[in-house]
Design a protein around this motif. Structure first.
Motif, mmCIF file in Angstrom:
data_model
loop_
_atom_site.group_PDB
_atom_site.id
_atom_site.type_symbol
_atom_site.label_atom_id
_atom_site.label_comp_id
_atom_site.label_asym_id
_atom_site.label_seq_id
_atom_site.Cartn_x
_atom_site.Cartn_y
_atom_site.Cartn_z
ATOM 1 N N PRO A 65 2.463 9.719 4.350
ATOM 2 C CA PRO A 65 3.905 9.442 4.368
ATOM 3 C C PRO A 65 4.309 8.303 3.437
ATOM 4 C CG PRO A 65 2.874 8.734 6.417
ATOM 5 C CD PRO A 65 1.851 9.523 5.676
ATOM 6 N N VAL A 66 3.431 7.319 3.254
ATOM 7 C CA VAL A 66 3.729 6.212 2.340
ATOM 8 C C VAL A 66 3.747 6.719 0.902
ATOM 9 C CG1 VAL A 66 3.079 3.890 1.621
ATOM 10 C CG2 VAL A 66 2.582 4.656 3.953
ATOM 11 N N TYR A 67 2.784 7.554 0.553
ATOM 12 C CA TYR A 67 2.714 8.153 -0.785
ATOM 13 C C TYR A 67 3.950 9.000 -1.073
ATOM 14 C CZ TYR A 67 1.354 11.891 -4.059
ATOM 15 O OH TYR A 67 1.320 12.815 -5.063
ATOM 16 N N LEU A 68 4.370 9.786 -0.101
ATOM 17 C CA LEU A 68 5.552 10.629 -0.287
ATOM 18 C C LEU A 68 6.820 9.794 -0.467
ATOM 19 C CD1 LEU A 68 4.809 13.376 2.412
ATOM 20 C CD2 LEU A 68 4.589 13.615 -0.064
ATOM 21 N N TRP A 113 -6.421 7.190 -4.166
ATOM 22 C CA TRP A 113 -6.850 8.574 -4.298
ATOM 23 C C TRP A 113 -8.212 8.670 -4.979
ATOM 24 C CZ3 TRP A 113 -4.361 11.381 -1.127
ATOM 25 C CH2 TRP A 113 -3.013 11.152 -0.860
ATOM 26 N N LEU A 114 -8.467 7.813 -5.938
ATOM 27 C CA LEU A 114 -9.778 7.825 -6.605
ATOM 28 C C LEU A 114 -10.892 7.463 -5.629
ATOM 29 C CD1 LEU A 114 -8.861 6.161 -10.029
ATOM 30 C CD2 LEU A 114 -9.141 8.601 -9.510
ATOM 31 N N ILE A 115 -10.623 6.463 -4.780
ATOM 32 C CA ILE A 115 -11.623 6.079 -3.772
ATOM 33 C C ILE A 115 -11.827 7.216 -2.777
ATOM 34 C CG2 ILE A 115 -12.073 4.522 -1.845
ATOM 35 C CD1 ILE A 115 -10.710 2.312 -3.427
ATOM 36 N N LEU A 116 -10.744 7.868 -2.376
ATOM 37 C CA LEU A 116 -10.857 8.954 -1.404
ATOM 38 C C LEU A 116 -11.599 10.152 -2.002
ATOM 39 C CD1 LEU A 116 -9.980 9.205 1.509
ATOM 40 C CD2 LEU A 116 -7.915 10.400 0.758
ATOM 41 N N TYR A 173 -4.016 1.313 -0.703
ATOM 42 C CA TYR A 173 -2.933 2.004 -1.406
ATOM 43 C C TYR A 173 -1.908 0.984 -1.920
ATOM 44 C CZ TYR A 173 0.888 5.211 -2.410
ATOM 45 O OH TYR A 173 1.892 5.907 -3.041
ATOM 46 N N ALA A 174 -1.551 0.022 -1.084
ATOM 47 C CA ALA A 174 -0.557 -0.981 -1.482
ATOM 48 C C ALA A 174 -1.048 -1.815 -2.662
ATOM 49 C CB ALA A 174 -0.234 -1.887 -0.288
ATOM 50 N N VAL A 175 -2.332 -2.182 -2.651
ATOM 51 C CA VAL A 175 -2.894 -2.958 -3.760
ATOM 52 C C VAL A 175 -2.863 -2.134 -5.039
ATOM 53 C CG1 VAL A 175 -5.007 -3.991 -4.677
ATOM 54 C CG2 VAL A 175 -4.330 -4.427 -2.309
ATOM 55 N N GLY A 176 -3.251 -0.869 -4.955
ATOM 56 C CA GLY A 176 -3.255 -0.013 -6.132
ATOM 57 C C GLY A 176 -1.874 0.188 -6.707
ATOM 58 N N VAL A 177 -0.895 0.366 -5.820
ATOM 59 C CA VAL A 177 0.477 0.564 -6.269
ATOM 60 C C VAL A 177 1.066 -0.736 -6.809
ATOM 61 C CG1 VAL A 177 2.832 1.038 -5.469
ATOM 62 C CG2 VAL A 177 0.953 2.555 -4.803
ATOM 63 N N GLY A 178 0.843 -1.818 -6.075
ATOM 64 C CA GLY A 178 1.423 -3.103 -6.463
ATOM 65 C C GLY A 178 0.902 -3.617 -7.787
ATOM 66 N N LYS A 179 -0.381 -3.476 -8.019
ATOM 67 C CA LYS A 179 -0.994 -3.954 -9.265
ATOM 68 C C LYS A 179 -1.129 -2.851 -10.303
ATOM 69 C CE LYS A 179 -3.618 -7.646 -7.014
ATOM 70 N NZ LYS A 179 -2.798 -8.714 -7.616
ATOM 71 N N GLN A 180 -0.662 -1.637 -9.951
ATOM 72 C CA GLN A 180 -0.726 -0.478 -10.839
ATOM 73 C C GLN A 180 -2.148 -0.235 -11.375
ATOM 74 O OE1 GLN A 180 1.784 2.105 -12.012
ATOM 75 N NE2 GLN A 180 1.996 1.420 -9.888
ATOM 76 N N ILE A 181 -3.113 -0.340 -10.457
ATOM 77 C CA ILE A 181 -4.499 -0.034 -10.801
ATOM 78 C C ILE A 181 -4.637 1.483 -10.931
ATOM 79 C CG2 ILE A 181 -6.899 -0.228 -10.069
ATOM 80 C CD1 ILE A 181 -6.101 -2.696 -8.450
ATOM 81 N N ALA A 182 -5.142 1.942 -12.052
ATOM 82 C CA ALA A 182 -5.263 3.374 -12.329
ATOM 83 C C ALA A 182 -3.917 4.073 -12.153
ATOM 84 C CB ALA A 182 -6.327 4.002 -11.431
#
Length: 500
Positions: A310-313, A466-469, A451-460
């Protein structure tokens, strides 16, 4: 003369649908077959024992008992998910918590619930293995009914936390129902029984939020309740009363009509009084630790995906999400749930019969990485305004990928098959559910944080989670290869040596 059927790797011929199906025999060090070794008290006469096994495998599924157990099973997801629609609002208004801190306290309540289950789950399993499934089931239903009903009358955050933990204490419901469904079925019918069990869980997951969201604050929503002071003083009491009423009905029906199953699969000639094995002995039994590990692995991916979806959506497209409105999020999650239910009801049983439990788990393991890949792929389509491939891959990928839900039922069948004997079903299921509750206590928070770290810092490009999953799913695909042969869910017909 008809040609002989090919031998399996174990020296037994594959059975067709017109012949009795038995687990391929293996031999213990003392020369006793594994089937006899775990029977713990069956007759010593090989012919009589062989006939007992055939009769047991050919027993029809007691549909009435299975449906009653599925009805009782509804209480756990309804009670768990029923408070979600109003929990945050209740914490803010009743608990006096600032809006900025509501998320933390909401997560704390659910973590305490899961941690409480971890602490008591094995004790309930041991009790069910010793005093019987039915008394533990009825007592647990009564306990969770009272705790859930009282939750709506809380006047402080700590009362809310207390009643939620109290509901977690009565975790014996789901432990005993899993064991009783196992004992009401055979290796030939357990796939159908557990597909119904899983389907009832999805119904409960849908009903719980509907009850909570519809009935909260009834004095403001419905004219019938506007003059009832009770619901003005306790605006969240009606949904918990409704859930408690359902639990009360389930407890009464279980007490009156559900049959005890603890000794159901003992041989007619059995004189066995051997007590159930200790928890440590069960864990050390061949293959048990591996299946428990796969069970935890499966739950880890499920909880992580469910928490982040739901956060991703909701997340902005430019940050890595799909930026759907609330209605769109509801539709996506609803379609996913419906697709999962269809797989369990219509596809899982014939698939498991054809390819075995291991075949289903391997298929899900191969699909999972591609399913998780939809996250970054669909966001990339949206970023480049490629709407045609987005609408082609999005709905079809969701519908097809939802089939991974079959892994949850498959790993339960593997758990049943690896059990040292039926007497340990309760404890073994408790170990699995304790693993699940422990995972549920930390996985959602960890997943959303990543997810928040990846989005906030725009990692990948915001796709770190999703890459970790995907990497985790690839590890799972490798781990499934270690599934013990006893838990593969493949059946062979015994043949005479002279026919080989």
């Amino acid at each position: 003369m008809a040609p002989a059927k090919p031998l399996s790797p174990d020296g037994v011929r594959a059975a067709d649908e017109t012949t009795p199906l038995l687990v391929a025999p293996t031999t213990e060090p003392n020369g006793e077959s594994a089937t006899a070794a775990i029977s713990n008290g069956k007759t010593d006469d090989p012919e009589e024992q062989h006939q007992d096994e055939i009769e047991e495998e050919d027993e029809p599924l007691p549909i009435g008992q299975i449906l009653l157990l599925c009805f009782a099973r509804l209480m756990e997801p309804i009670a768990f998910f029923g408070i979600f629609p109003f929990l945050n609002k209740m914490i803010h208004e009743t608990g006096g918590v600032d809006k900025a801190d509501v998320g933390f306290y909401s997560g704390l309540i659910e973590s305490l619930f899961s941690l409480t289950q971890v602490c008591v789950m094995i004790a309930w399993g041991r009790a069910a293995d010793r005093i019987g499934r039915k008394p533990v089931l009825v007592f647990s239903l009564c306990g969770v009914t009272i705790a859930t009903g009282a939750f709506g009358f809380s006047t402080s955050f700590w009362q809310m936390a207390f009643f939620r933990c109290l509901a977690g204490v009565f975790a014996g419901t789901i432990v005993t129902i899993r064991a009783m469904i196992s004992e009401n079925s055979t290796k030939k019918t357990q796939a159908q029984a557990f597909s119904w069990f899983a389907f009832s869980g999805y119904i409960g997951i849908s009903l719980g939020p509907f009850i909570g969201g519809t009935l909260e604050n009834p004095a403001e929503k419905f004219a019938f309740f506007k003059n009832i002071q009770l619901f003005k003083d306790f605006p969240y009491a009606l949904p918990t009363i409704a859930i408690a009423s359902f639990g009360f009905v389930a407890a009464v029906i279980s007490a009156l009509f559900i049959k005890e199953t603890l000794h159901r699969h003992e041989s007619k000639g059995s004189t066995d009084n051997t007590p159930p094995k200790s928890t440590w002995e069960i864990i050390k039994a061949p293959g048990v630790a591996i299946v428990l590990g796969l069970y935890g692995f499966t739950m880890l991916m499920a909880f992580a995906y469910t928490a982040v979806l739901p956060v991703y959506l909701f997340t902005d497209i430019k940050l890595g999400g799909l930026q759907f409105p609330p209605l769109g999020i509801s539709i996506v999650m609803g379609v996913g749930g419906l697709a999962q239910a269809v797989y369990l009801l219509l596809i899982f049983t014939p698939l498991q019969k054809r390819f075995g439990t291991v075949g289903v788990m391997r298929l899900c393991a191969y699909v999972w990485p591609f399913f998780f890949s939809l996250g970054p792929i669909l966001n990339t389509f949206r970023r480049h305004d490629a709407m045609v491939p987005f609408w082609v891959f999005g709905p079809s990928g969701l519908a097809l990928g939802s089939g991974v839900a079959m892994a949850f039922t498959a790993v339960q069948l593997a758990l049943n098959d690896i059990s040292p004997s039926h007497k340990e079903f309760g404890t073994l299921n408790a170990l699995a559910l304790a693993t699940s509750s422990g995972t549920r206590a930390f996985a959602p928070a960890l997943a959303t944080s990543i997810y928040a770290v990846g989005v906030g810092k725009q990692i990948a490009a915001g796709h770190l989670f999703w890459l970790i999953l995907i990497a985790t799913a690839l590890l799972y695909a490798a781990a499934v290869r270690w599934l013990p042969k006893k838990a593969e869910g493949k059946y062979y017909k015994k043949v005479d040596t002279d026919d080989a």
